[in-house]
Design an enzyme around this catalytic site. Structure first.
Site, PDB file in Angstrom:
ATOM      1  N   PRO A 130      62.115  61.447  91.177  1.00 49.77           N
ATOM      2  CA  PRO A 130      62.352  61.301  89.745  1.00 49.77           C
ATOM      3  C   PRO A 130      63.147  62.536  89.426  1.00 49.77           C
ATOM      4  O   PRO A 130      62.731  63.690  89.517  1.00 49.77           O
ATOM      5  CB  PRO A 130      60.954  61.419  89.160  1.00 49.77           C
ATOM      6  CG  PRO A 130      60.135  62.118  90.013  1.00 49.77           C
ATOM      7  CD  PRO A 130      60.634  61.805  91.289  1.00 49.77           C
ATOM      8  N   SER A 159      62.207  59.382  86.271  1.00 49.25           N
ATOM      9  CA  SER A 159      61.780  60.039  85.264  1.00 49.25           C
ATOM     10  C   SER A 159      61.241  59.844  83.673  1.00 49.25           C
ATOM     11  O   SER A 159      61.906  59.014  83.091  1.00 49.25           O
ATOM     12  CB  SER A 159      62.636  61.262  85.189  1.00 49.25           C
ATOM     13  OG  SER A 159      62.665  62.329  84.068  1.00 49.25           O
ATOM     14  N   GLN A 180      57.557  57.974  86.625  1.00 44.83           N
ATOM     15  CA  GLN A 180      56.729  59.442  86.672  1.00 44.83           C
ATOM     16  C   GLN A 180      56.377  59.750  85.154  1.00 44.83           C
ATOM     17  O   GLN A 180      57.134  59.539  84.219  1.00 44.83           O
ATOM     18  CB  GLN A 180      57.920  60.389  86.943  1.00 44.83           C
ATOM     19  CG  GLN A 180      57.559  61.821  87.142  1.00 44.83           C
ATOM     20  CD  GLN A 180      58.011  62.580  85.795  1.00 44.83           C
ATOM     21  OE1 GLN A 180      58.964  62.385  85.249  1.00 44.83           O
ATOM     22  NE2 GLN A 180      57.224  63.592  85.556  1.00 44.83           N
ATOM     23  N   LYS A 287      51.758  64.584  91.086  1.00 49.54           N
ATOM     24  CA  LYS A 287      53.049  65.159  91.865  1.00 49.54           C
ATOM     25  C   LYS A 287      53.022  66.753  91.599  1.00 49.54           C
ATOM     26  O   LYS A 287      52.744  66.951  90.430  1.00 49.54           O
ATOM     27  CB  LYS A 287      54.400  64.298  91.347  1.00 49.54           C
ATOM     28  CG  LYS A 287      55.360  65.197  92.009  1.00 49.54           C
ATOM     29  CD  LYS A 287      56.605  64.403  91.551  1.00 49.54           C
ATOM     30  CE  LYS A 287      57.944  64.933  92.050  1.00 49.54           C
ATOM     31  NZ  LYS A 287      58.708  65.881  90.923  1.00 49.54           N
ATOM     32  N   HIS A 311      58.767  70.997  93.054  1.00 49.15           N
ATOM     33  CA  HIS A 311      59.477  70.590  92.119  1.00 49.15           C
ATOM     34  C   HIS A 311      60.941  70.899  92.696  1.00 49.15           C
ATOM     35  O   HIS A 311      61.806  71.421  91.875  1.00 49.15           O
ATOM     36  CB  HIS A 311      59.411  71.217  90.569  1.00 49.15           C
ATOM     37  CG  HIS A 311      59.568  70.222  89.683  1.00 49.15           C
ATOM     38  ND1 HIS A 311      58.548  69.696  88.735  1.00 49.15           N
ATOM     39  CD2 HIS A 311      60.967  69.930  88.804  1.00 49.15           C
ATOM     40  CE1 HIS A 311      59.269  68.845  87.789  1.00 49.15           C
ATOM     41  NE2 HIS A 311      60.650  69.076  87.541  1.00 49.15           N
ATOM     42  N   ASP A 342      58.341  66.505  99.128  1.00 48.79           N
ATOM     43  CA  ASP A 342      59.777  66.690  98.571  1.00 48.79           C
ATOM     44  C   ASP A 342      59.956  68.094  98.592  1.00 48.79           C
ATOM     45  O   ASP A 342      59.076  68.984  98.656  1.00 48.79           O
ATOM     46  CB  ASP A 342      60.143  65.924  97.546  1.00 48.79           C
ATOM     47  CG  ASP A 342      59.582  66.501  96.054  1.00 48.79           C
ATOM     48  OD1 ASP A 342      59.357  67.621  96.106  1.00 48.79           O
ATOM     49  OD2 ASP A 342      59.651  65.711  95.086  1.00 48.79           O
TER      50      ASP A 342
HETATM   51  C1  LIG Z   1      67.932  68.105  88.150  1.00 49.65           C
HETATM   52  C2  LIG Z   1      66.724  67.656  88.587  1.00 49.65           C
HETATM   53  C3  LIG Z   1      65.688  67.075  87.659  1.00 49.65           C
HETATM   54  C4  LIG Z   1      64.579  67.020  87.789  1.00 49.65           C
HETATM   55  N1  LIG Z   1      63.698  66.419  86.827  1.00 49.65           N
HETATM   56  C5  LIG Z   1      62.398  65.979  87.231  1.00 49.65           C
HETATM   57  C6  LIG Z   1      61.610  65.044  86.448  1.00 49.65           C
HETATM   58  O1  LIG Z   1      61.913  64.621  85.259  1.00 49.65           O
HETATM   59  N2  LIG Z   1      60.358  64.905  86.672  1.00 49.65           N
HETATM   60  C7  LIG Z   1      59.913  65.301  87.814  1.00 49.65           C
HETATM   61  O2  LIG Z   1      58.766  64.872  88.335  1.00 49.65           O
HETATM   62  N3  LIG Z   1      60.584  66.025  88.767  1.00 49.65           N
HETATM   63  C8  LIG Z   1      61.930  66.215  88.479  1.00 49.65           C
HETATM   64  N4  LIG Z   1      62.585  66.938  89.427  1.00 49.65           N
HETATM   65  C9  LIG Z   1      62.049  67.358  90.520  1.00 49.65           C
HETATM   66  C10 LIG Z   1      62.070  66.314  91.821  1.00 49.65           C
HETATM   67  O3  LIG Z   1      61.427  65.023  91.364  1.00 49.65           O
HETATM   68  C11 LIG Z   1      61.701  66.628  93.112  1.00 49.65           C
HETATM   69  O4  LIG Z   1      60.609  67.380  93.183  1.00 49.65           O
HETATM   70  C12 LIG Z   1      62.797  67.766  93.711  1.00 49.65           C
HETATM   71  O5  LIG Z   1      64.171  67.569  93.227  1.00 49.65           O
HETATM   72  C13 LIG Z   1      62.802  67.859  95.244  1.00 49.65           C
HETATM   73  O6  LIG Z   1      63.607  68.851  95.749  1.00 49.65           O
HETATM   74  P1  LIG Z   1      65.147  68.563  96.235  1.00 49.65           P
HETATM   75  O7  LIG Z   1      65.903  68.460  94.883  1.00 49.65           O
HETATM   76  O8  LIG Z   1      65.316  69.975  96.854  1.00 49.65           O
HETATM   77  O9  LIG Z   1      65.154  67.404  97.128  1.00 49.65           O
HETATM   78  C14 LIG Z   1      63.855  67.238  89.169  1.00 49.65           C
HETATM   79  C15 LIG Z   1      64.873  67.966  89.999  1.00 49.65           C
HETATM   80  C16 LIG Z   1      66.173  68.255  89.809  1.00 49.65           C
HETATM   81  C17 LIG Z   1      67.023  68.554  90.752  1.00 49.65           C
END
Ligand SMILES: Cc1cc2nc3c(=O)[nH]c(=O)nc-3n(C[C@H](O)[C@H](O)[C@H](O)COP(=O)(O)O)c2cc1C
Length: 414
Positions: A130, A159, A180, A287, A311, A342
């Site tokens: 998400p 998200s 999420q 998460k 995250h 992740d």
């Molecule tokens: C631009 C961006 C926005 C994100 N927004 C959310 C979110 O709204 N909710 C959430 O649980 N995680 C959020 N995440 C974290 C992602 O769900 C995930 O854990 C993370 O991107 C994984 O790492 P990676 O980008 O290195 O693959 C966000 C990540 C990014 C890069």
């Protein structure tokens, strides 16, 4: 419209357009942004090669294309971790340092990459994590991602702070996504708001709630701030004057205000979990888990699955890599519930390492956001195709015809 669509303009022309743009003149050029976050891997630069999604050879090609097409502040929002990016770097270096043990002369003519999660079979363990505000990266945002994920049957989680409502995303995808949940301060700050959000996603058919717990203390996003200061555009489409994001996100609009709940926010504890759990019939995943102690608490509180995550380096600074947290967590869970991991997964071999260390599935964030920002739906499809192809090649290379053939024996100890 602030920039041309990458579909419509050949990259060379686009670079020329960008070079002449007042946006870059005021920012001092893209080169000034590069030292803030280095490319994630050493590479030779072939600037003209990635003119379409089809041209991308690996995930970093999509990153480089997105760096050109996405406005600086929005690109900074994708890239940012926290503090000096130590956690972000740790995620990558830990994955890069793990070595694979390859078995030879195994029949790998038929590969089985399927996983079973909550009784449903998925053809691939690669999931869409998400990520909020996707229309900041491409006009079609979450709808493009939903169509791409659906075309390749990847599990997808939406998200709380999406820029498109869950009902529209489900329609674009052709089936409900996982949903999420954030609580205060990012999401609803009242119990009524939180339960209304879960109820809305349940009514939309979403089978699973993914409750994110790793931002409860806030986060120090220095890189985002630096990129934002380099972006002097005035864009009132989504922003109020001064550059702050405008009104509430679609899913947060019109929620009952209720009574602000001190148990939701910085003071939330494990005691809140049964309350949340009982408020919905959906499967319930937490998460942001990084330790065996918290994995054991997930089991004690009856959670249906856990998502190992920092995250993507955006939560705690100086954090451990998720691939290094996995062994103690999989030992604590002992196969009783699914584990998603992740943060930093960029190669098919990374996916193999995650599964070998006990994950049921591996989610990606930035890889598909880079694809989205660069080339819309086609870019997301390309990101998923690259990861899938690389994963399959790696499975054959290490002599693992199915994901169940991967395990601790797949990873070298030194
Ligand atoms: C631009 C961006 C926005 C994100 N927004 C959310 C979110 O709204 N909710 C959430 O649980 N995680 C959020 N995440 C974290 C992602 O769900 C995930 O854990 C993370 O991107 C994984 O790492 P990676 O980008 O290195 O693959 C966000 C990540 C990014 C890069």
């Amino acid at each position: 419209m602030l920039r041309p669509n990458a579909h419509d303009v050949r990259r060379r022309d686009f670079l020329r357009w960008l070079a002449a743009s007042p946006l870059l003149a005021s920012a001092g050029g893209i080169a000034t942004l590069e030292p803030l976050i280095a490319q994630e891997a050493p590479r030779r630069v072939f600037d003209d090669i990635v003119q379409s999604a089809e041209d991308a050879l690996d995930i970093w090609d999509l990153q480089r294309a997105a760096e050109v097409t996405v406005p600086p502040a929005h690109y900074g929002y994708i890239m940012t971790g926290v503090d000096g990016e130590e956690t972000y770097a740790n995620n990558r270096s830990a994955l890069e340092q793990l070595r694979l043990r390859a078995r030879r002369l195994v029949d790998v003519s038929n590969l089985d990459t399927s996983v079973n999660i909550f009784g449903r079979k998925w053809d691939t363990p690669i999931m869409i994590a998400p990520c909020g505000s996707q229309r900041a990266f491409h006009a079609e945002g979450e709808l493009a991602v939903a169509r791409a994920a659906s075309s390749r049957q990847h599990l997808q989680t939406l998200s709380t702070v999406s820029s498109t409502a869950v009902e529209e995303v489900n329609e674009a995808r052709g089936e409900p996504v996982w949903y999420q949940l954030y609580l205060s301060p990012v999401g609803p700050g009242s119990w009524e708001g939180a339960t209304a959000l879960m109820q809305r996603s349940q009514d939309a058919g979403c089978p699973t709630i993914v409750y994110t717990v790793d931002l409860q203390g806030g986060s120090n996003r220095v890189t985002l701030e630096r990129y934002s200061r380099d972006d002097n555009r005035t864009c009132t489409n989504c922003h109020t004057p001064g550059g702050r994001a405008g009104g509430p996100k679609p899913m947060l609009r019109g929620l009952p205000r209720g009574t602000p709940d001190p148990g939701l926010g910085r003071s939330t504890t494990w005691e809140t979990i049964p309350r949340l759990r009982d408020a919905t019939n959906q499967k319930f995943i937490i998460k942001g888990i990084m330790t065996a102690e918290d994995a054991e608490l997930c089991l004690r509180y009856g959670v249906d699955g856990i998502w190992v995550s920092n995250h993507g380096g955006r939560a705690e600074g100086s954090g451990q890599a998720t691939i290094d947290a996995l062994p103690e967590i999989s030992e604590a869970i002992a196969g009783s519930i699914p584990i998603v991991v992740d943060s930093g997964f960029r190669r098919g071999s990374d996916i193999v390492k995650g599964i070998a260390r006990g994950a049921t599935a591996v989610a990606v964030g930035r890889p598909y956001l880079w694809g989205l920002g660069a080339f819309g739906q086609e870019g997301v499809e390309k990101a998923l195709d690259i990861l899938t192809r690389e994963m399959e090649i790696t499975m054959r290379a290490v002599g693992a015809p199915s994901l169940s053939d991967l395990g601790p024996h797949t990873i070298a100890t030194s």
